[in-house]
Design an enzyme around this catalytic site. Structure first.
Site, PDB file in Angstrom:
ATOM      1  N   ARG A  61       0.836  -1.211   0.000  1.00 31.71           N
ATOM      2  CA  ARG A  61       0.000   0.000   0.000  1.00 31.71           C
ATOM      3  C   ARG A  61       0.867   1.255   0.000  1.00 31.71           C
ATOM      4  O   ARG A  61       0.507   2.267  -0.602  1.00 31.71           O
ATOM      5  CB  ARG A  61      -0.960  -0.033   1.179  1.00 31.71           C
ATOM      6  CG  ARG A  61      -1.950  -1.194   0.991  1.00 31.71           C
ATOM      7  CD  ARG A  61      -3.118  -1.129   1.915  1.00 31.71           C
ATOM      8  NE  ARG A  61      -3.816   0.127   1.764  1.00 31.71           N
ATOM      9  CZ  ARG A  61      -4.615   0.636   2.707  1.00 31.71           C
ATOM     10  NH1 ARG A  61      -4.795  -0.001   3.832  1.00 31.71           N
ATOM     11  NH2 ARG A  61      -5.235   1.779   2.498  1.00 31.71           N
ATOM     12  N   HIS A 115      -7.994   6.982  10.977  1.00 25.22           N
ATOM     13  CA  HIS A 115      -7.566   5.579  10.930  1.00 25.22           C
ATOM     14  C   HIS A 115      -6.050   5.439  10.805  1.00 25.22           C
ATOM     15  O   HIS A 115      -5.560   4.378  10.419  1.00 25.22           O
ATOM     16  CB  HIS A 115      -8.276   4.842   9.785  1.00 25.22           C
ATOM     17  CG  HIS A 115      -9.734   4.637  10.025  1.00 25.22           C
ATOM     18  ND1 HIS A 115     -10.620   4.264   9.042  1.00 25.22           N
ATOM     19  CD2 HIS A 115     -10.469   4.735  11.176  1.00 25.22           C
ATOM     20  CE1 HIS A 115     -11.843   4.154   9.564  1.00 25.22           C
ATOM     21  NE2 HIS A 115     -11.778   4.435  10.845  1.00 25.22           N
ATOM     22  N   CYS A 123       6.520   1.702  17.581  1.00 22.66           N
ATOM     23  CA  CYS A 123       6.916   0.516  18.344  1.00 22.66           C
ATOM     24  C   CYS A 123       5.695   0.020  19.117  1.00 22.66           C
ATOM     25  O   CYS A 123       4.945   0.821  19.681  1.00 22.66           O
ATOM     26  CB  CYS A 123       8.029   0.918  19.313  1.00 22.66           C
ATOM     27  SG  CYS A 123       8.314  -0.295  20.602  1.00 22.66           S
ATOM     28  N   ALA A 226     -16.269  11.496  -7.031  1.00 24.55           N
ATOM     29  CA  ALA A 226     -15.707  12.617  -6.275  1.00 24.55           C
ATOM     30  C   ALA A 226     -15.024  13.619  -7.203  1.00 24.55           C
ATOM     31  O   ALA A 226     -15.220  14.825  -7.073  1.00 24.55           O
ATOM     32  CB  ALA A 226     -14.716  12.077  -5.240  1.00 24.55           C
TER      33      ALA A 226
HETATM   34  P1  OAD Z   1     -15.128   1.316   1.197  1.00 23.25           P
HETATM   35  O1  OAD Z   1     -14.290   0.524   0.268  1.00 23.25           O
HETATM   36  O2  OAD Z   1     -15.958   0.600   2.199  1.00 23.25           O
HETATM   37  O3  OAD Z   1     -16.131   2.210   0.360  1.00 23.25           O
HETATM   38  C1  OAD Z   1     -15.675   2.995  -0.719  1.00 23.25           C
HETATM   39  C2  OAD Z   1     -16.822   3.862  -1.178  1.00 23.25           C
HETATM   40  O4  OAD Z   1     -16.316   4.713  -2.198  1.00 23.25           O
HETATM   41  C3  OAD Z   1     -18.007   3.092  -1.767  1.00 23.25           C
HETATM   42  O5  OAD Z   1     -19.189   3.538  -1.158  1.00 23.25           O
HETATM   43  C4  OAD Z   1     -17.994   3.482  -3.247  1.00 23.25           C
HETATM   44  O6  OAD Z   1     -19.292   3.658  -3.781  1.00 23.25           O
HETATM   45  C5  OAD Z   1     -17.288   4.819  -3.200  1.00 23.25           C
HETATM   46  N1  OAD Z   1     -16.582   5.178  -4.437  1.00 23.25           N
HETATM   47  C6  OAD Z   1     -16.013   4.370  -5.373  1.00 23.25           C
HETATM   48  N2  OAD Z   1     -15.467   5.098  -6.364  1.00 23.25           N
HETATM   49  C7  OAD Z   1     -15.696   6.402  -6.055  1.00 23.25           C
HETATM   50  C8  OAD Z   1     -15.389   7.653  -6.677  1.00 23.25           C
HETATM   51  N3  OAD Z   1     -14.718   7.694  -7.831  1.00 23.25           N
HETATM   52  N4  OAD Z   1     -15.767   8.800  -6.065  1.00 23.25           N
HETATM   53  C9  OAD Z   1     -16.443   8.758  -4.882  1.00 23.25           C
HETATM   54  N5  OAD Z   1     -16.766   7.615  -4.255  1.00 23.25           N
HETATM   55  C10 OAD Z   1     -16.396   6.458  -4.821  1.00 23.25           C
HETATM   56  O7  OAD Z   1     -14.154   2.378   1.876  1.00 23.25           O
HETATM   57  P2  OAD Z   1     -14.348   3.195   3.244  1.00 23.25           P
HETATM   58  O8  OAD Z   1     -15.793   3.509   3.469  1.00 23.25           O
HETATM   59  O9  OAD Z   1     -13.385   4.327   3.209  1.00 23.25           O
HETATM   60  O10 OAD Z   1     -10.360   1.107   7.679  1.00 23.25           O
HETATM   61  O11 OAD Z   1     -13.874   2.143   4.296  1.00 23.25           O
HETATM   62  C11 OAD Z   1     -13.878   2.507   5.643  1.00 23.25           C
HETATM   63  C12 OAD Z   1     -12.741   1.836   6.367  1.00 23.25           C
HETATM   64  O12 OAD Z   1     -12.782   0.434   6.166  1.00 23.25           O
HETATM   65  C13 OAD Z   1     -11.371   2.219   5.855  1.00 23.25           C
HETATM   66  O13 OAD Z   1     -10.871   3.409   6.417  1.00 23.25           O
HETATM   67  C14 OAD Z   1     -10.542   1.075   6.270  1.00 23.25           C
HETATM   68  C15 OAD Z   1     -11.460  -0.040   5.855  1.00 23.25           C
HETATM   69  O14 OAD Z   1     -11.253  -1.201   6.451  1.00 23.25           O
HETATM   70  C16 OAD Z   1      -9.179   0.806   8.197  1.00 23.25           C
HETATM   71  O15 OAD Z   1      -8.201   0.526   7.527  1.00 23.25           O
HETATM   72  C17 OAD Z   1      -9.184   0.839   9.679  1.00 23.25           C
HETATM   73 ZN    ZN Z   2      10.170   0.496  21.744  1.00 24.78          ZN
END
Ligand code: OAD
Ligand code: ZN
Length: 239
Positions: A61, A115, A123, A226
């Site tokens: 990543r 996040h 560490c 977006a």
């Molecule tokens: P998701 O992968 O759950 O959702 C991504 C969202 O982006 C979906 O609702 C899509 O419809 C939308 N999407 C896709 N393409 C897009 C575009 N071009 N413009 C706008 N929107 C678009 O991702 P998150 O909701 O960010 O946590 O996930 C939340 C958390 O779950 C993350 O921060 C991560 C993950 O596990 C951690 O790593 C702790």
């Molecule tokens: Zn340490």
């Protein structure tokens, strides 16, 4: 939509805001890593079981994020901040669930990574985050110079508490508008911010190509990507 100098904007972004920079979202197509769901890699249990597996995931990543560039959505948010904060820097707050640094590279200033950050590590014992852009892709894992414990990504995993939630709630309580962009509305507490905003009678807007799970909580849903939607979402003076 119009923003006045009295407005205070709270923005919440998710993986969708970086999708048009080529970074995969978590859920939906392309959201897998080597066939693993993110819930299988981004957990304390995965780290306990196999830290080198987890570091390979975050090293990949880091590589992807370093190769990506901010897109028009990141740039639009930086321009909105610049416009709103001419007299008061606190009129804009960007809370992102993303761990990439594309908002910063686009020029956003008042930003909080709830996040964690891809380019920081800490560490497991000393717990102090520090900048780190290295890749750990072999069996040799990084250890702390002070205590010898393992170094882990400075990322909030499933089951861990997001960073500085009290500050987030305080910023939200002072906002007049909540703009949520590109998040599926399925990971809490981020997905619950819209309900808190509604209790404070804050105007709530969602931008993304499909409805999020918590769509019913928003005053307005704008279906679009977006990068297509944000540059023109508020009628700001052109520069
Ligand atoms: P998701 O992968 O759950 O959702 C991504 C969202 O982006 C979906 O609702 C899509 O419809 C939308 N999407 C896709 N393409 C897009 C575009 N071009 N413009 C706008 N929107 C678009 O991702 P998150 O909701 O960010 O946590 O996930 C939340 C958390 O779950 C993350 O921060 C991560 C993950 O596990 C951690 O790593 C702790
Ligand atoms: Zn340490």
């Amino acid at each position: 939509m119009h923003l006045t100098p009295q407005d205070r904007l709270f923005v919440l972004t998710g993986a969708g805001v970086s999708a048009e920079s080529g970074l995969a979202t978590f859920r939906g197509s392309g959201g897998l890593w080597n066939g693993h769901r993110v819930e299988e890699v981004a957990t304390p249990e995965a780290w306990q079981a196999d830290p080198s597996f987890v570091w390979r995931f975050y090293s990949a990543r880091r590589r992807n994020a370093l190769a990506a560039q901010p897109n028009p959505a990141h740039l639009a948010l930086a321009r909105i901040e610049q416009h709103l904060t001419q007299n008061d820097p606190t009129c804009f707050y960007l809370c992102t669930q993303n761990v990439d640094d594309l908002h910063e590279r686009a020029g956003s200033r008042r930003i909080h990574h709830m996040h964690g950050s891809l380019f920081e590590s800490r560490c497991v014992r000393c717990d102090q985050p520090f900048p780190d852009r290295a890749f750990y892709e072999t069996a040799t894992l990084p250890t702390c110079r002070d205590c010898g414990s393992l170094i882990r990504p400075h990322i909030v995993w499933f089951g861990e508490i997001p960073l500085d939630m009290d500050d987030i709630y305080a910023e939200l309580a002072r906002a007049t508008t909540l703009l949520v962009v590109g998040t599926s509305g399925s990971v809490y507490p981020a997905a619950g911010l819209v309900d808190i905003a509604r209790k404070h009678h804050i105007c709530t807007i969602y931008v993304g190509p499909e409805e999020p799970s918590n769509a019913a909580s928003f005053n307005q849903i704008i279906l679009g990507t977006a990068a297509q939607t944000l540059p023109a979402i508020f009628d700001l003076p052109s520069q």
